[in-house]
Design an enzyme around this catalytic site. Structure first.
Site, mmCIF file in Angstrom:
data_model
loop_
_atom_site.group_PDB
_atom_site.id
_atom_site.type_symbol
_atom_site.label_atom_id
_atom_site.label_comp_id
_atom_site.label_asym_id
_atom_site.label_seq_id
_atom_site.Cartn_x
_atom_site.Cartn_y
_atom_site.Cartn_z
ATOM 1 N N GLU A 15 0.816 -1.213 0.000
ATOM 2 C CA GLU A 15 0.000 0.000 0.000
ATOM 3 C C GLU A 15 0.854 1.271 0.000
ATOM 4 O O GLU A 15 0.425 2.318 0.477
ATOM 5 C CB GLU A 15 -0.943 0.000 1.203
ATOM 6 C CG GLU A 15 -2.036 -1.054 1.102
ATOM 7 C CD GLU A 15 -3.097 -0.886 2.174
ATOM 8 O OE1 GLU A 15 -4.271 -0.677 1.817
ATOM 9 O OE2 GLU A 15 -2.750 -0.965 3.374
ATOM 10 N N HIS B 135 -0.132 4.889 8.352
ATOM 11 C CA HIS B 135 -1.260 3.998 8.061
ATOM 12 C C HIS B 135 -1.283 2.913 9.125
ATOM 13 O O HIS B 135 -0.278 2.219 9.340
ATOM 14 C CB HIS B 135 -1.143 3.373 6.679
ATOM 15 C CG HIS B 135 -2.215 2.372 6.387
ATOM 16 N ND1 HIS B 135 -3.551 2.634 6.613
ATOM 17 C CD2 HIS B 135 -2.158 1.089 5.901
ATOM 18 C CE1 HIS B 135 -4.264 1.572 6.280
ATOM 19 N NE2 HIS B 135 -3.443 0.619 5.848
ATOM 20 N N HIS C 155 -4.089 0.065 11.579
ATOM 21 C CA HIS C 155 -5.329 -0.713 11.586
ATOM 22 C C HIS C 155 -5.886 -0.817 13.008
ATOM 23 O O HIS C 155 -6.025 -1.924 13.535
ATOM 24 C CB HIS C 155 -5.080 -2.120 11.048
ATOM 25 C CG HIS C 155 -4.744 -2.195 9.594
ATOM 26 N ND1 HIS C 155 -4.779 -3.373 8.895
ATOM 27 C CD2 HIS C 155 -4.364 -1.254 8.716
ATOM 28 C CE1 HIS C 155 -4.429 -3.158 7.627
ATOM 29 N NE2 HIS C 155 -4.164 -1.868 7.507
ATOM 30 N N HIS D 103 -11.185 -0.922 7.451
ATOM 31 C CA HIS D 103 -9.779 -1.095 7.069
ATOM 32 C C HIS D 103 -8.824 -0.518 8.102
ATOM 33 O O HIS D 103 -8.013 -1.237 8.672
ATOM 34 C CB HIS D 103 -9.565 -0.445 5.696
ATOM 35 C CG HIS D 103 -8.180 -0.571 5.153
ATOM 36 N ND1 HIS D 103 -7.845 -0.138 3.892
ATOM 37 C CD2 HIS D 103 -7.023 -1.043 5.687
ATOM 38 C CE1 HIS D 103 -6.552 -0.363 3.668
ATOM 39 N NE2 HIS D 103 -6.035 -0.907 4.751
#
Length: 246
Positions: free
Chosen positions: A84, A103, A105, A171
């Site tokens: 990603e 990023h 989760h 996500h």
């Protein structure tokens, strides 16, 4: 906060460990990038002995070409950029004033997003930076996909707009900042918002945003308190629990 390239590598590694320590990532998921210039960024990559973000070392943080996505400081070819990577390249390209992209989760954010939670300032003095973050607006990206193409990343950047934090429905999150501390702290604040919301729902009621008059009374305690001191706390807690780099 940094001492050249080595210092920046260490900052990214510490940021990854803090996220794992605070439950924002699980196993090998999640990554952080820091802009070096218009063509390169440091990115938390995955090596031949990948052990997860909680065990990130400076060696896992590699220089990546923002155009090609290639790791350019790994002659042996042992490290690979995350699939990603377009999350990072697209945000850094669209926001020239941003130097760090996170990023993660966080499970509570994922659950809250699937439940349709509007990320509003449902509390005040409990966590003033989180309240201000929510009041500024936290958009939700509706697609629960791996963002591994430029087209998917462009959709995500459009959802982010001018916000500093974005929820990816089902996500995770994307947060941005001037450096690792700012971007990671914003991810932690977003996680707090989701966690408190879910606890209120468990208690049997639906939380509501605090009145605007209360929001107006929340002071900005300044970067020395909200950022430097808070980030120091997370690093000391990491070391205390035996998860630091030293």
């Amino acid at each position: 906060m940094s001492d050249g390239l080595a210092g920046l590598r260490r900052e990214v590694a510490v940021g990854c460990r803090v996220m794992a320590h605070r439950g924002l990532v699980e196993n090998i998921l999640g990554h952080i990038s820091v802009r070096l210039d218009g063509e390169r960024a440091l990115v938390r990559c995955r090596g031949p002995e990948e052990a997860g973000l909680g065990f990130t070392t400076p060696d896992d943080v590699r220089v990546v070409d923002l155009d090609s996505g290639e790791v350019i400081d790994d002659p042996a070819g042992d490290y690979a950029a995350p699939s990603e990577l377009p999350i990072h390249t697209s945000v850094l390209a669209a926001h020239r004033d941003v130097d760090c992209v996170v990023h993660a989760h966080p499970p509570d954010v994922v659950v809250a997003s699937l439940a349709g939670f509007a990320f509003e300032p449902i509390f005040g003095a409990y966590d003033i930076p989180a309240a201000h973050l929510a009041a500024a607006g936290i958009p939700v990206h509706p697609r629960s996909v791996l963002i591994r193409t430029d087209d998917l990343a462009a959709e995500m950047v459009a959802s982010l707009g001018n916000a500093v934090a974005l929820v990816l429905k089902g996500h995770g999150v994307v947060t941005i900042g001037a450096d690792v501390a700012e971007a990671v702290l914003r991810a932690l604040q977003l996680d707090t918002l989701a966690r408190i919301h879910l606890r209120v729902c468990t208690a049997g009621t639906i939380p509501e945003a605090i009145p605007s008059t209360d929001l107006a009374e929340l002071p900005d305690l300044g970067g020395a308190f909200n950022r430097e001191t808070l980030w120091r706390h997370h690093q000391v807690a990491l070391e205390h629990d035996g998860h630091g780099l030293n």
